[in-house]
Design an enzyme around this catalytic site. Structure first.
Site, short mmCIF file in Angstrom:
data_model
loop_
_atom_site.label_atom_id
_atom_site.label_comp_id
_atom_site.label_asym_id
_atom_site.label_seq_id
_atom_site.Cartn_x
_atom_site.Cartn_y
_atom_site.Cartn_z
N ASP A 13 -44.32 -6.89 5.82
CA ASP A 13 -42.88 -6.56 5.86
C ASP A 13 -42.59 -5.29 5.06
OD1 ASP A 13 -43.30 -7.35 3.32
OD2 ASP A 13 -41.79 -8.93 3.29
N CYS A 16 -45.77 -5.51 1.27
CA CYS A 16 -46.97 -6.33 1.04
C CYS A 16 -47.63 -6.00 -0.30
CB CYS A 16 -47.97 -6.17 2.18
SG CYS A 16 -48.57 -4.49 2.42
N HIS A 120 -52.33 -2.33 5.03
CA HIS A 120 -51.73 -3.57 4.51
C HIS A 120 -52.53 -4.10 3.32
CE1 HIS A 120 -49.60 -7.42 4.78
NE2 HIS A 120 -50.77 -8.00 4.59
N HIS A 201 -38.18 0.62 13.53
CA HIS A 201 -39.14 -0.39 14.03
C HIS A 201 -40.37 -0.38 13.13
CE1 HIS A 201 -37.40 0.49 18.32
NE2 HIS A 201 -36.54 -0.13 17.53
#
Length: 208
Positions: A13, A16, A120, A201
Site C-alpha cells: 500500500d 510497506c 516492496h 493508480h
C-alpha cells in the site's frame, strides 16, 4: 537456536517499508502514519544534515512528501528509523542477495531484518516452526561481539537465496508491469512511478 526464518508479508500500500519496520520493531503492521511523522520531525529538526543535496529535494518539501501515504520510503528513511529505535536494520535485496545495514558503526546491540524485492519490503522473523502464528515470531536479534547475528545470518541468507532462485523479485529497470486499474502497460520503475503519480493508480501486476 530452534526455529526457521520466515518472510512475513506486509500489504502493498506504498507504506510497506514503514509497516514492515513497525512489525519487526514492535509487532505492529500499522505504524506507517506514526513513523512517517517521526521521519518528518527528524528531518525538519536538522536542516543542515538533511539538506537538499542529501534528500534530493528541499527540506520542507521532503517533509511534506514523506507524510503523503502514497509515497515510498527507502535508504534515507531506514537510516533515520534505525537511529530512532536504536537498533540496526538489515535490508536484504533478493535480486542481488546483498545486505544493506543501517545504523552501522553506532554499536547498537540489536538488529532487525527486512527483505526487499526491488519494489516492496517485507519483514523477516524467526518462527518456532513453519506455519506457527505470528505472535510467536522473534524479530529482534542480539548482535554478537563480532557484529554478526551468528547462525541467524546463515539461515536468513538461505531464505534470501531461495527467494532469488524462485525469482521472487522485480528487476526494477526492465520489468514490465500492467496497471491493475486501467490495464495500461509500463516498463521499469520510472514509468510505473510516473503513471502512479499521474493517475493515483498504485495497483501494478508484473507480466512477462
Amino acid at each position: 537456536m530452534e526455529g526457521t526464518i520466515v518472510r512475513r508479508v506486509i500489504p502493498s500500500d506504498n507504506s510497506c517499508l514503514f509497516n514492515a519496520v513497525g512489525y519487526i520493531m514492535e509487532h505492529d503492521k500499522h505504524k506507517a502514519p506514526e513513523l512517517r511523522q517521526v521521519i518528518a520531525a527528524t528531518v525538519a529538526s536538522d536542516p543542515k544534515k538533511y539538506s537538499e543535496a542529501f534528500l534530493g529535494k528541499p527540506n520542507e518539501e521532503y517533509c511534506a512528501w514523506i507524510l503523503n501515504p502514497e509515497k515510498w520510503g527507502g535508504a534515507i528513511e531506514l537510516s533515520i528509523l534505525a537511529e530512532y529505535y536504536g537498533r540496526e536494520i538489515a535490508a536484504y535485496d533478493i535480486q542481488t542477495t546483498r545486505c544493506d545495514l543501517y545504523g552501522q558503526g553506532k554499536n547498537y546491540q540489536e538488529r532487525v531484518m527486512l527483505i526487499y524485492d526491488g519494489l516492496h519490503y517485507d519483514a523477516l522473523a524467526m518462527s518456532p516452526s513453519d506455519g506457527a502464528p505470528e505472535e510467536f515470531d522473534q524479530t529482534i536479534f542480539a548482535v554478537r561481539n563480532d557484529r554478526t547475528l551468528g547462525p541467524v545470518e546463515g539461515l536468513t541468507l538461505n531464505l534470501v537465496k531461495e527467494q532469488q532462485r524462485k525469482r521472487s523479485y522485480t528487476d526494477t529497470a526492465n520489468f514490465t508491469l500492467r496497471c491493475g486499474v486501467c490495464q495500461i502497460g509500463v516498463i521499469g520503475q520510472k514509468e510505473a512511478v510516473q503513471h502512479a503519480e499521474a493517475t493515483g493508480h498504485v495497483n501494478f501486476q508484473e507480466y512477462k
